[in-house]
Design an enzyme around this catalytic site. Structure first.
Site, short mmCIF file in Angstrom:
data_model
loop_
_atom_site.label_atom_id
_atom_site.label_comp_id
_atom_site.label_asym_id
_atom_site.label_seq_id
_atom_site.Cartn_x
_atom_site.Cartn_y
_atom_site.Cartn_z
N LYS A 198 0.86 -1.18 0.00
CA LYS A 198 0.00 0.00 0.00
C LYS A 198 0.89 1.23 0.00
CE LYS A 198 -3.65 2.35 2.54
NZ LYS A 198 -4.58 2.29 3.66
N ARG A 208 -10.43 10.45 2.22
CA ARG A 208 -10.29 11.14 3.51
C ARG A 208 -11.52 12.01 3.77
NH1 ARG A 208 -3.76 11.29 3.43
NH2 ARG A 208 -3.60 9.03 3.16
N ARG A 219 1.28 9.82 5.77
CA ARG A 219 1.49 8.47 6.29
C ARG A 219 2.80 7.88 5.77
NH1 ARG A 219 -3.58 7.99 8.26
NH2 ARG A 219 -5.43 8.19 6.94
N GLU A 235 7.36 -6.76 0.97
CA GLU A 235 6.17 -6.68 1.83
C GLU A 235 5.23 -7.87 1.55
OE1 GLU A 235 5.30 -4.85 4.27
OE2 GLU A 235 6.32 -2.91 4.15
N LYS A 250 -2.30 -1.53 -3.73
CA LYS A 250 -3.17 -0.36 -3.65
C LYS A 250 -2.32 0.90 -3.70
CE LYS A 250 -6.35 1.75 -0.44
NZ LYS A 250 -6.96 1.65 0.86
N SER A 276 -10.33 5.80 -4.25
CA SER A 276 -11.21 6.97 -4.36
C SER A 276 -10.76 7.96 -5.43
CB SER A 276 -11.29 7.66 -3.00
OG SER A 276 -10.00 8.02 -2.54
N TYR A 315 -15.44 1.18 -6.37
CA TYR A 315 -16.70 1.82 -5.98
C TYR A 315 -17.78 1.62 -7.04
CZ TYR A 315 -13.71 3.65 -2.37
OH TYR A 315 -12.84 3.73 -1.31
C1 PBG Z 1 -6.94 3.25 5.72
C2 PBG Z 1 -7.46 3.19 4.33
C3 PBG Z 1 -7.39 4.21 3.36
C4 PBG Z 1 -8.04 3.70 2.22
C5 PBG Z 1 -8.50 2.43 2.54
N1 PBG Z 1 -8.11 2.13 3.84
C6 PBG Z 1 -6.90 5.58 3.42
C7 PBG Z 1 -5.51 5.90 3.69
O1 PBG Z 1 -4.63 5.04 3.77
O2 PBG Z 1 -5.26 7.09 3.86
C8 PBG Z 1 -8.19 4.44 0.93
C9 PBG Z 1 -9.26 3.97 0.03
C10 PBG Z 1 -9.54 4.90 -1.08
O3 PBG Z 1 -8.86 5.92 -1.27
O4 PBG Z 1 -10.50 4.61 -1.83
N2 PBG Z 1 -7.86 2.72 6.64
#
Ligand code: PBG
Length: 325
Positions: A198, A208, A219, A235, A250, A276, A315
């Site tokens: 990720k 967010r 992060r 990983e 991701k 997203s 989505y």
């Molecule tokens: C963290 C999490 C995130 C997403 C899924 N799980 C956000 C992040 O790491 O900031 C993002 C999913 C998306 O952007 O559609 N719990």
């Protein structure tokens, strides 16, 4: 030897193209991420994700049932607590009465084993500082203290009825620590769809908004640097050794090279998350009349499958599943 080689012969008619298509997209390949929020009177459309809603605990079951009837392979649930219910430890995530655990219980009662119910196993939606873990004395995200919280959260989600847990916080050792906690609590059958690779991505922006994130900063001390490919493979190897049942890459579209390499070396199913920002980009371009929405959605999902994803979180899962079946 016949020098007049013509690959176009296999593209002459729709039936011919269908016959020779290498990649397929079926409803079962698609998982729908859903948001359930406390403190709303009615479902709320997420401004940066037109067409995606924060559900209320009351509106969620019908929407989930409709997605399952459309044929999606599973649901991935995210909880959005009230701002006043957030704290430094993310207590709402482990509380059996927290919004996510309540929703899991309701959905499992409603849907039984008719779908695969998944839950985000991460603290960021529940912490007042918005980080995916708990903080140490100097404000850093404390890896091992966070693992203890994930273990508690995992057991709470398993007890609430999740079939698969999605640890998404990128803490070292999270898959092993969750596995041990689940086994000790008698949940040997509950698995993990591990967010193995990720990346710290700018494309999470709309998410967010979707979870009302409190994060200030970034992060980058736990999510991966977009510059790195080899690190993703490391990983993935660690998560496989720790007992991941599915591994995930991701975001999807900016990381298709990583996805291909992960798919080539994984001996468990591989998932990719069309996040997203990917949704928002295609939606915004389509709303401006700049691209053909349906075609762009199908092409994006097909490219993620072609790169090696067995499972795609998107989505558009319910919409596309309905269109395909
Ligand atoms: C963290 C999490 C995130 C997403 C899924 N799980 C956000 C992040 O790491 O900031 C993002 C999913 C998306 O952007 O559609 N719990």
């Amino acid at each position: 030897m016949y020098p007049d080689v013509r690959p176009r012969r296999l593209r002459t008619t729709p039936a011919m193209r269908r016959l020779v298509a290498e990649t397929s997209l079926e409803p079962r390949h698609l998982v729908l991420p859903m948001f359930v929020a406390d403190g709303l009177d009615a479902p709320r459309e997420i401004p940066s994700m037109p067409g995606v809603y924060q559900h209320t605990p009351d509106s969620l079951p019908a929407a989930a049932t409709a997605a399952v009837e459309a044929g999606v392979g599973g649901l991935m649930l995210f909880g959005v607590p009230r701002a006043e219910d957030k704290d430094a430890r993310g207590s709402g995530g482990t509380d059996p009465d927290g919004v996510l655990n309540r929703a899991l219980r309701d959905l499992r009662a409603e849907l039984g084993d008719a779908t695969v119910l998944m839950a985000d196993t991460c603290l960021d939606e529940f912490t007042d500082h918005g980080h995916c873990g708990v903080l140490g004395a100097s404000g850093e995200v404390d890896n091992d203290a966070t693992l203890e919280r994930y273990a508690e959260m995992a057991v709470a989600q398993a007890e609430a009825g999740a079939h698969l847990l999605g640890p998404s916080g990128m803490m070292d050792g999270q898959v092993a620590s969750i596995r041990a906690a689940l086994d000790a609590a008698g949940h040997q059958d509950v698995g993990q769809i591990a967010y193995s690779a990720k990346y710290a991505s700018a494309f999470y922006g709309p998410f967010r908004d979707a979870v009302g994130s409190s994060l200030e900063g970034d992060r980058r001390t736990y999510q991966q640097d977009p510059a790195n490919r080899r690190e993703a493979l490391r990983e993935v190897d660690l998560d496989l050794a720790e007992g991941a049942d599915v591994v995930m890459v991701k975001p999807a579209m900016a990381y298709l090279d990583v996805l291909r390499e992960v798919a080539d070396r994984s001996d468990v199913p591989v998932a990719a998350y069309q996040i997203s920002g990917e949704y928002a980009m295609i939606t915004a371009a389509a709303q401006n009349g700049w691209i053909d929405r349906e075609a762009a959605i199908l092409e994006s999902l097909t490219s993620i499958r072609r790169a090696g994803a067995d499972i795609v979180l998107t989505y558009w899962a319910a919409e596309v599943a309905g269109r395909l079946s």
